[in-house]
Design a protein around this motif. Structure first.
Motif, PDB file in Angstrom:
ATOM      1  N   ARG A  41      19.794  64.593  -9.882  1.00  0.00           N
ATOM      2  CA  ARG A  41      18.432  64.365  -9.394  1.00  0.00           C
ATOM      3  C   ARG A  41      17.908  65.561  -8.585  1.00  0.00           C
ATOM      4  O   ARG A  41      16.713  65.858  -8.605  1.00  0.00           O
ATOM      5  N   LEU A  42      18.808  66.250  -7.907  1.00  0.00           N
ATOM      6  CA  LEU A  42      18.369  67.480  -7.219  1.00  0.00           C
ATOM      7  C   LEU A  42      17.969  68.547  -8.237  1.00  0.00           C
ATOM      8  O   LEU A  42      16.989  69.258  -8.044  1.00  0.00           O
TER       9      LEU A  42
ATOM     10  N   ALA B  62      16.756  68.009 -11.178  1.00  0.00           N
ATOM     11  CA  ALA B  62      15.438  67.603 -11.702  1.00  0.00           C
ATOM     12  C   ALA B  62      14.353  67.932 -10.680  1.00  0.00           C
ATOM     13  O   ALA B  62      13.287  68.453 -11.033  1.00  0.00           O
ATOM     14  N   HIS B  63      14.628  67.660  -9.415  1.00  0.00           N
ATOM     15  CA  HIS B  63      13.639  67.953  -8.366  1.00  0.00           C
ATOM     16  C   HIS B  63      13.320  69.450  -8.320  1.00  0.00           C
ATOM     17  O   HIS B  63      12.163  69.842  -8.144  1.00  0.00           O
ATOM     18  N   LEU B  64      14.352  70.272  -8.481  1.00  0.00           N
ATOM     19  CA  LEU B  64      14.159  71.731  -8.406  1.00  0.00           C
ATOM     20  C   LEU B  64      13.643  72.318  -9.722  1.00  0.00           C
ATOM     21  O   LEU B  64      13.273  73.489  -9.783  1.00  0.00           O
TER      22      LEU B  64
ATOM     23  N   THR C 194      16.281  78.541  -8.983  1.00  0.00           N
ATOM     24  CA  THR C 194      14.867  78.199  -9.106  1.00  0.00           C
ATOM     25  C   THR C 194      14.040  79.456  -9.418  1.00  0.00           C
ATOM     26  O   THR C 194      14.448  80.569  -9.061  1.00  0.00           O
TER      27      THR C 194
ATOM     28  N   VAL D  62      19.023  60.988  -2.213  1.00  0.00           N
ATOM     29  CA  VAL D  62      18.221  62.046  -2.830  1.00  0.00           C
ATOM     30  C   VAL D  62      17.063  62.414  -1.895  1.00  0.00           C
ATOM     31  O   VAL D  62      16.784  63.594  -1.671  1.00  0.00           O
ATOM     32  N   GLU D  63      16.426  61.402  -1.321  1.00  0.00           N
ATOM     33  CA  GLU D  63      15.277  61.641  -0.440  1.00  0.00           C
ATOM     34  C   GLU D  63      15.690  62.506   0.759  1.00  0.00           C
ATOM     35  O   GLU D  63      14.989  63.451   1.131  1.00  0.00           O
TER      36      GLU D  63
ATOM     37  N   VAL E 126      16.309  66.087  -0.380  1.00  0.00           N
ATOM     38  CA  VAL E 126      15.059  66.819  -0.642  1.00  0.00           C
ATOM     39  C   VAL E 126      14.427  67.272   0.674  1.00  0.00           C
ATOM     40  O   VAL E 126      13.952  68.407   0.794  1.00  0.00           O
ATOM     41  N   GLU E 127      14.444  66.402   1.676  1.00  0.00           N
ATOM     42  CA  GLU E 127      13.915  66.758   2.999  1.00  0.00           C
ATOM     43  C   GLU E 127      14.695  67.942   3.586  1.00  0.00           C
ATOM     44  O   GLU E 127      14.111  68.864   4.161  1.00  0.00           O
TER      45      GLU E 127
ATOM     46  N   LYS F 254      13.655  71.147   1.981  1.00  0.00           N
ATOM     47  CA  LYS F 254      12.349  71.593   2.501  1.00  0.00           C
ATOM     48  C   LYS F 254      12.566  72.333   3.829  1.00  0.00           C
ATOM     49  O   LYS F 254      12.021  73.401   4.063  1.00  0.00           O
TER      50      LYS F 254
END
Ligand code: FES
Length: 157
Positions: free
Chosen positions: A96-97, A99-101, A109, A143-144, A147-148, A151
């Motif tokens: 999932r990370l 996919a997020h990236l 990236t 995952v949340e 992601v934080e 950031k």
């Protein structure tokens, strides 16, 4: 070419070691910090400083998963895929990370900020799942939460 101060610092580190090999990881990590990754030039520098052949340095470099022999992002994300983390959702966290990236595992990236890699146990099994971003260790991730953290880590650069 590395600055004389760094060269002297690394030579002192090797001189204080029982054997040059004992200092090899420190030398490679410092050169990696300087160049961004362990370039061919860095391997040559390391071999001179350690008194080892370039092939011996290469063998050590490819053994350690946190030494990078190809260009990487400004920040490395290592997501643990060993048993405790796997059991607590580490595999899904990694996917999932990615996919997020917007990348696949193992890639960097497009902005050159992050490279995402799986890794062996980070010694934080009691707080699985765990990841390391740069030198910072984070546990009990969702995952949340991850992601934080990314950031925050990117804003610190
Ligand atoms: S299994 Fe993940 S930190 Fe040990």
């Amino acid at each position: 070419m590395i600055p004389e101060t760094l060269k002297t610092e690394l030579q002192d580190r090797v001189a204080s070691a029982i054997t040059p090999r004992e200092a090899a990881v420190d030398v490679m990590k410092e050169l990696q910090r300087h160049y961004g990754w362990l370039t061919d030039e860095a391997v040559t520098e390391a071999s001179r400083i350690l008194g080892l052949s370039p092939l011996q340095v290469e063998e050590l470099a490819t053994f350690y998963e946190m030494i990078y022999r190809r260009p990487v992002g400004k920040q490395m994300i290592h997501v643990c895929d060993s048993i405790s983390c796997w059991n607590m959702g580490g595999e899904s966290l990694l996917e999932r990370l990615a996919a997020h990236l917007g990348i696949s595992v193992g890639e960097t990236t497009r902005d050159g900020m992050f490279t995402l890699l799986p890794c062996c146990c980070l010694g934080n099994c009691g707080q699985a799942p765990t990841m390391m971003v740069g030198d910072n260790l984070y546990g009990e991730l969702t995952v949340e939460k991850a992601v934080e953290i990314l950031k925050k880590e990117s804003s610190n650069l």
